[in-house]
Design a protein around this motif. Structure first.
Motif, PDB file in Angstrom:
ATOM      1  N   TRP A  94       0.826  -1.214   0.000  1.00 30.16           N
ATOM      2  CA  TRP A  94       0.000   0.000   0.000  1.00 30.16           C
ATOM      3  C   TRP A  94       0.858   1.259   0.000  1.00 30.16           C
ATOM      4  CZ3 TRP A  94       0.623   3.481   3.910  1.00 30.16           C
ATOM      5  CH2 TRP A  94       1.214   3.035   5.094  1.00 30.16           C
ATOM      6  N   LEU A  95       2.021   1.180   0.683  1.00 29.17           N
ATOM      7  CA  LEU A  95       2.890   2.352   0.718  1.00 29.17           C
ATOM      8  C   LEU A  95       3.537   2.586  -0.653  1.00 29.17           C
ATOM      9  CD1 LEU A  95       4.251   4.612   2.260  1.00 29.17           C
ATOM     10  CD2 LEU A  95       5.991   2.986   3.034  1.00 29.17           C
ATOM     11  N   GLU A  96       3.917   1.515  -1.322  1.00 33.65           N
ATOM     12  CA  GLU A  96       4.473   1.640  -2.667  1.00 33.65           C
ATOM     13  C   GLU A  96       3.455   2.270  -3.615  1.00 33.65           C
ATOM     14  OE1 GLU A  96       6.725  -1.132  -6.029  1.00 33.65           O
ATOM     15  OE2 GLU A  96       5.681  -2.059  -4.344  1.00 33.65           O
ATOM     16  N   GLU A  97       2.213   1.824  -3.516  1.00 31.61           N
ATOM     17  CA  GLU A  97       1.157   2.397  -4.354  1.00 31.61           C
ATOM     18  C   GLU A  97       0.929   3.866  -4.009  1.00 31.61           C
ATOM     19  OE1 GLU A  97      -0.654   0.974  -6.879  1.00 31.61           O
ATOM     20  OE2 GLU A  97       0.844  -0.613  -6.726  1.00 31.61           O
ATOM     21  N   LEU A  98       0.951   4.178  -2.733  1.00 38.65           N
ATOM     22  CA  LEU A  98       0.727   5.553  -2.293  1.00 38.65           C
ATOM     23  C   LEU A  98       1.815   6.488  -2.810  1.00 38.65           C
ATOM     24  CD1 LEU A  98      -0.959   7.483  -0.512  1.00 38.65           C
ATOM     25  CD2 LEU A  98       0.562   6.898   1.387  1.00 38.65           C
ATOM     26  N   LEU A  99       3.043   5.992  -2.889  1.00 38.64           N
ATOM     27  CA  LEU A  99       4.147   6.823  -3.347  1.00 38.64           C
ATOM     28  C   LEU A  99       4.178   6.971  -4.865  1.00 38.64           C
ATOM     29  CD1 LEU A  99       7.008   5.531  -1.012  1.00 38.64           C
ATOM     30  CD2 LEU A  99       5.889   7.766  -0.911  1.00 38.64           C
ATOM     31  N   MET A 100       3.835   5.910  -5.596  1.00 39.91           N
ATOM     32  CA  MET A 100       4.053   5.905  -7.043  1.00 39.91           C
ATOM     33  C   MET A 100       2.824   6.298  -7.866  1.00 39.91           C
ATOM     34  SD  MET A 100       7.190   5.291  -7.115  1.00 39.91           S
ATOM     35  CE  MET A 100       7.333   5.279  -8.903  1.00 39.91           C
ATOM     36  N   ARG A 101       1.627   5.989  -7.398  1.00 38.61           N
ATOM     37  CA  ARG A 101       0.455   6.249  -8.237  1.00 38.61           C
ATOM     38  C   ARG A 101       0.212   7.733  -8.508  1.00 38.61           C
ATOM     39  NH1 ARG A 101       1.349   1.732  -8.587  1.00 38.61           N
ATOM     40  NH2 ARG A 101       2.541   2.755 -10.225  1.00 38.61           N
ATOM     41  N   PRO A 102       0.410   8.629  -7.518  1.00 36.47           N
ATOM     42  CA  PRO A 102       0.242  10.057  -7.847  1.00 36.47           C
ATOM     43  C   PRO A 102       1.199  10.530  -8.939  1.00 36.47           C
ATOM     44  CG  PRO A 102       0.208   9.747  -5.476  1.00 36.47           C
ATOM     45  CD  PRO A 102       0.610   8.434  -6.060  1.00 36.47           C
ATOM     46  N   LEU A 103       2.367   9.897  -9.037  1.00 39.47           N
ATOM     47  CA  LEU A 103       3.317  10.280 -10.080  1.00 39.47           C
ATOM     48  C   LEU A 103       2.771   9.954 -11.462  1.00 39.47           C
ATOM     49  CD1 LEU A 103       6.681   9.106  -8.462  1.00 39.47           C
ATOM     50  CD2 LEU A 103       5.553  11.337  -8.320  1.00 39.47           C
ATOM     51  N   ASP A 104       1.995   8.853 -11.568  1.00 35.41           N
ATOM     52  CA  ASP A 104       1.394   8.493 -12.856  1.00 35.41           C
ATOM     53  C   ASP A 104       0.429   9.576 -13.324  1.00 35.41           C
ATOM     54  OD1 ASP A 104       2.806   6.135 -12.791  1.00 35.41           O
ATOM     55  OD2 ASP A 104       1.146   4.987 -11.930  1.00 35.41           O
ATOM     56  N   VAL A 105      -0.267  10.182 -12.374  1.00 35.25           N
ATOM     57  CA  VAL A 105      -1.204  11.256 -12.725  1.00 35.25           C
ATOM     58  C   VAL A 105      -0.441  12.458 -13.269  1.00 35.25           C
ATOM     59  CG1 VAL A 105      -2.944  12.834 -11.835  1.00 35.25           C
ATOM     60  CG2 VAL A 105      -2.853  10.480 -11.007  1.00 35.25           C
ATOM     61  N   LEU A 106       0.682  12.811 -12.628  1.00 33.63           N
ATOM     62  CA  LEU A 106       1.475  13.956 -13.087  1.00 33.63           C
ATOM     63  C   LEU A 106       2.105  13.683 -14.446  1.00 33.63           C
ATOM     64  CD1 LEU A 106       3.258  15.012  -9.774  1.00 33.63           C
ATOM     65  CD2 LEU A 106       1.339  16.132 -10.908  1.00 33.63           C
ATOM     66  N   ILE A 107       2.531  12.439 -14.685  1.00 34.89           N
ATOM     67  CA  ILE A 107       3.133  12.090 -15.972  1.00 34.89           C
ATOM     68  C   ILE A 107       2.130  12.230 -17.103  1.00 34.89           C
ATOM     69  CG2 ILE A 107       4.082  10.155 -17.310  1.00 34.89           C
ATOM     70  CD1 ILE A 107       5.507   9.261 -14.785  1.00 34.89           C
ATOM     71  N   ALA A 108       0.857  11.996 -16.789  1.00 35.65           N
ATOM     72  CA  ALA A 108      -0.175  12.084 -17.826  1.00 35.65           C
ATOM     73  C   ALA A 108      -0.389  13.512 -18.308  1.00 35.65           C
ATOM     74  CB  ALA A 108      -1.490  11.515 -17.294  1.00 35.65           C
ATOM     75  N   VAL A 109       0.045  14.490 -17.515  1.00 37.65           N
ATOM     76  CA  VAL A 109      -0.106  15.898 -17.907  1.00 37.65           C
ATOM     77  C   VAL A 109       1.163  16.339 -18.634  1.00 37.65           C
ATOM     78  CG1 VAL A 109      -0.522  18.247 -17.101  1.00 37.65           C
ATOM     79  CG2 VAL A 109      -1.536  16.307 -15.889  1.00 37.65           C
ATOM     80  N   PRO A 110       1.076  16.822 -19.883  1.00 39.24           N
ATOM     81  CA  PRO A 110       2.281  17.288 -20.587  1.00 39.24           C
ATOM     82  C   PRO A 110       3.042  18.317 -19.769  1.00 39.24           C
ATOM     83  CG  PRO A 110       0.412  17.200 -22.083  1.00 39.24           C
ATOM     84  CD  PRO A 110      -0.133  16.949 -20.709  1.00 39.24           C
ATOM     85  N   SER A 111       4.358  18.180 -19.726  1.00 44.01           N
ATOM     86  CA  SER A 111       5.177  19.024 -18.862  1.00 44.01           C
ATOM     87  C   SER A 111       5.021  20.500 -19.181  1.00 44.01           C
ATOM     88  CB  SER A 111       6.645  18.610 -18.981  1.00 44.01           C
ATOM     89  OG  SER A 111       7.090  18.678 -20.328  1.00 44.01           O
ATOM     90  N   LEU A 112       4.971  20.848 -20.459  1.00 42.39           N
ATOM     91  CA  LEU A 112       4.851  22.259 -20.822  1.00 42.39           C
ATOM     92  C   LEU A 112       3.504  22.818 -20.389  1.00 42.39           C
ATOM     93  CD1 LEU A 112       6.197  24.667 -22.134  1.00 42.39           C
ATOM     94  CD2 LEU A 112       5.272  23.922 -24.342  1.00 42.39           C
ATOM     95  N   VAL A 113       2.456  22.007 -20.502  1.00 46.44           N
ATOM     96  CA  VAL A 113       1.130  22.449 -20.055  1.00 46.44           C
ATOM     97  C   VAL A 113       1.153  22.714 -18.555  1.00 46.44           C
ATOM     98  CG1 VAL A 113      -1.286  21.766 -19.775  1.00 46.44           C
ATOM     99  CG2 VAL A 113      -0.078  21.267 -21.914  1.00 46.44           C
ATOM    100  N   LEU A 114       1.825  21.830 -17.810  1.00 50.06           N
ATOM    101  CA  LEU A 114       1.910  22.016 -16.356  1.00 50.06           C
ATOM    102  C   LEU A 114       2.667  23.288 -16.004  1.00 50.06           C
ATOM    103  CD1 LEU A 114       1.215  20.769 -13.643  1.00 50.06           C
ATOM    104  CD2 LEU A 114       3.379  19.512 -13.738  1.00 50.06           C
ATOM    105  N   VAL A 115       3.766  23.541 -16.720  1.00 53.97           N
ATOM    106  CA  VAL A 115       4.534  24.765 -16.489  1.00 53.97           C
ATOM    107  C   VAL A 115       3.678  25.995 -16.769  1.00 53.97           C
ATOM    108  CG1 VAL A 115       6.470  26.160 -17.330  1.00 53.97           C
ATOM    109  CG2 VAL A 115       6.793  23.736 -16.871  1.00 53.97           C
TER     110      VAL A 115
END
Length: 266
Positions: A94-115
């Motif tokens: 559960w801790l591994e999922e808690l640490l890594m899954r939010p990163l998948d959400v950020l990766i889905a957003v294009p970096s330039l759009v986020l900037v």
């Protein structure tokens, strides 16, 4: 072959870095503006369309591109390494999922759009842009660390260290991180190129850098429409950015080949 690649990479990297570090110290004082596209003793690369000396702008314009990208890359790895190691070495799913899954959400957003989204709300300066570019790079870097560390964490050596009650930091940084240093070095080269692209693109769009700032990326964007009349104002800064990107990858590739397999083995 490796030596030639190393020397070429060092040469390509050295000039942009030296200009970024020492260019502002060598830049002549600003003189009166006068549009002159011909090369002369007073203007060795001519002037741009606003009458600014191109050579002076080149000397001043590296810090906001090169140093921001380099510092952002280092900061991204400093944040991603403990995050990826913590997710890989935990025995709690559960801790591994808690640490890594939010990163998948950020990766889905294009970096330039986020900037652009963050910049529209905060209007960051160079420091803010550095932090923003680093944060954008953290999800990808953390996934690379996690994927590599999971395999290393399964080695008998890690289990033996746990049985001997070695500290988490010794296992994570003393063994696992050392074993994956070749992967980290390769990722740093890729991450630096991505940071250069993002910082340059942000400068084109006026994010973090004033539209009239002495900045290599801004120079390219500002002088691009008249590049057939005054090519040096575009070619020189663009070549410096491209040289740093290419040279950094050549250096990392040569270092990885020189290091062989390296790292600790289980």
């Amino acid at each position: 072959m490796r030596r030639g690649r190393y020397l070429l990479g060092a040469a390509l990297v050295a000039l942009p870095l030296l200009l970024a570090l020492f260019g502002p110290l060598l830049a002549p004082p600003p003189g009166p503006r006068a549009v002159s596209f011909t090369l002369s003793d007073a203007h060795v690369l001519g002037t741009d369309f606003t009458g600014r000396d191109v050579w002076r702008q080149v000397l001043l314009g590296g810090r906001s591109v090169v140093l921001v990208a380099v510092v952002a890359t280092a900061l991204a790895h400093a944040l991603a390494l403990p995050l990826g190691l913590a997710a890989a070495l935990t025995r709690r799913g559960w801790l591994e999922e808690l640490l890594m899954r939010p990163l998948d959400v950020l990766i889905a957003v294009p970096s330039l759009v986020l900037v652009m989204l963050v910049a529209s709300a905060l209007t960051p300066g160079l420091l803010g842009l550095t932090v923003l570019v680093a944060i954008v790079a953290v999800p990808d870097a953390a996934r690379v660390v996690h994927a590599t560390a999971v395999e290393i964490a399964a080695r008998p050596a890690v289990e033996a260290m746990r049985m001997h009650r070695e500290s988490w930091s010794r296992i994570a940084f003393g063994y696992v991180a050392r074993s994956m240093r070749r992967t980290l070095a390769a990722d740093a080269g890729t991450r630096l190129v991505g940071a250069l692209y993002l910082v340059s693109t942000a400068a084109f769009l006026g994010v973090g850098v004033a539209p009239d700032a002495a900045d290599w990326a801004v120079m390219v964007d500002r002088n691009r429409p008249g590049s057939d009349i005054q090519p040096w104002a575009v070619v020189v800064p663009a070549a410096l950015i491209a040289g740093l990107s290419t040279g950094a990858n050549l250096l990392f590739d040569a270092a990885l080949q020189h290091g062989g397999k390296g790292g600790a083995t289980g």
